[in-house]
Design an enzyme around this catalytic site. Structure first.
Site, short mmCIF file in Angstrom:
data_model
loop_
_atom_site.label_atom_id
_atom_site.label_comp_id
_atom_site.label_asym_id
_atom_site.label_seq_id
_atom_site.Cartn_x
_atom_site.Cartn_y
_atom_site.Cartn_z
N LYS A 99 8.32 -3.52 -5.94
CA LYS A 99 7.83 -3.33 -4.57
C LYS A 99 7.97 -1.86 -4.16
O LYS A 99 9.04 -1.26 -4.30
CB LYS A 99 8.62 -4.19 -3.59
CG LYS A 99 8.22 -5.64 -3.58
CD LYS A 99 9.04 -6.45 -2.59
CE LYS A 99 8.59 -6.23 -1.17
NZ LYS A 99 9.33 -7.10 -0.22
N ILE A 100 6.88 -1.33 -3.63
CA ILE A 100 6.82 0.06 -3.23
C ILE A 100 6.10 0.14 -1.88
O ILE A 100 5.11 -0.57 -1.67
CB ILE A 100 6.06 0.90 -4.28
CG1 ILE A 100 6.75 0.83 -5.65
CG2 ILE A 100 5.92 2.36 -3.84
CD1 ILE A 100 5.93 1.40 -6.79
#
Length: 321
Positions: free
Chosen positions: A132-133
């Site tokens: 997740k970014i």
């Protein structure tokens, strides 16, 4: 009559938006998502105590400065939690890169690769992990490179159409457009007490993105996130995936009404035509969208604050050891 939760599962992959091991064991979702806020909350439970201790021990063996050991320990805690979760679900888990790196492509790449390496060293099939970014320009560029390396990404804190277009253009595996936080902003700015589900600005945003992707052949998965009520969820029935809190999962389970499909790839159409987004366009269109600008900044600050608090908790445990 099946519950609305069971009906939803026939048209959408249901994901548990929690890091609580007991909740995941209870709900048995297909996938699960975590973030620093959820990990911070979960870390207060006794179920996480052995993971915390193992993460601290790993960081001590890793060496380096105190600051470096803290980041290693929190990364390892996220990985150990993800490993535990993967033992309870058939699908994938999302693990988040430190939000303080949201404007640093190279640092995001380094931390993402380390998370994947930690998973690999734990014997986890890394194809079951999404990194997740935050959906900043720098984060999207990092995800573009990671996807080329075979590391699948989940771009989070997505509030605008231009973010979604840039993610699809970059070949990102999955996006998490937020619904409830968009609603929060519009309620605060308009002075209204509520919106009917069919007029919910967050629902409109996700529906627009979904239809744009499907109508134009983009493979990026749309996973609606951040729900305030079941009405929002029902208006997005048929979306690729929806990540839902345990409380709202319970509400859907308790509701025996009929759930109609709202989104369908077979009938998707969009007035938005695909085009190439460059950095100048991305930053300008983001700047022109006050809601997206404010909520992205706020989301990054919140995740960063919880990351710092999580590190504080890890530091206390290390000092007590």
């Amino acid at each position: 009559m099946n519950s609305k939760l069971e009906q939803l599962k026939t048209m959408t992959t249901v994901v548990a938006d929690t890091g609580d091991i007991d909740a995941i064991r209870h709900w048995r979702p297909e996938d699960a998502t975590t973030n620093p806020s959820l990990l911070l909350k979960a870390a207060a439970s006794e179920a996480y105590r052995p993971m915390l201790e193992k993460a601290v021990a790993h960081a001590a063996q890793h060496g380096g400065s105190d600051a470096e050991q803290l980041t290693v320990a929190t990364d390892m805690l996220a990985v150990l939690a993800g490993k535990e979760i993967l033992g309870l679900i058939p699908g994938v888990v999302s693990t988040e890169v430190d939000a303080r790196l949201s404007f640093d492509t190279s640092a995001t790449l380094e931390r993402a690769r380390r998370l994947v390496d930690f998973y690999d060293r734990q014997g986890v099939d890394t194809n079951r992990v999404l990194i997740k970014i935050a959906s900043t320009w720098e984060g999207i560029r990092a995800a573009e490179q990671l996807e080329k390396e075979g590391i699948r990404c989940n771009l989070t804190l997505l509030f605008s159409f231009v973010q979604a277009v840039a993610c699809a253009q970059a070949g990102v595996h999955l996006i998490s457009p937020f619904v409830g936080r968009i609603l929060d902003w519009h309620l605060a700015s308009s002075g209204r007490d509520s919106y009917p589900a069919e007029e919910d600005p967050g629902v409109f945003s996700v529906s627009r993105i979904y239809n744009y992707y499907k109508a134009n052949g983009f493979n990026t998965v749309v996973m609606g996130a951040s729900f305030r009520n079941t009405g929002e969820i029902e208006m997005l029935a048929g979306c690729d995936r929806l990540t839902i809190s345990p409380a709202l999962l319970q509400d859907l389970k308790d509701d025996q009404g009929t759930l109609a499909r709202k989104l369908n790839p077979e009938t998707a159409s969009s007035p938005d035509k695909p085009g190439q987004i460059n950095e100048k366009q991305f930053r300008w269109e983001s700047n022109e969208d006050a809601m997206a600008t404010e909520k992205l900044a706020d989301g990054i600050r919140r995740f960063a604050a919880d990351q710092i608090e999580l590190e504080h908790r890890v530091r206390q445990l290390a000092q007590a050891a």
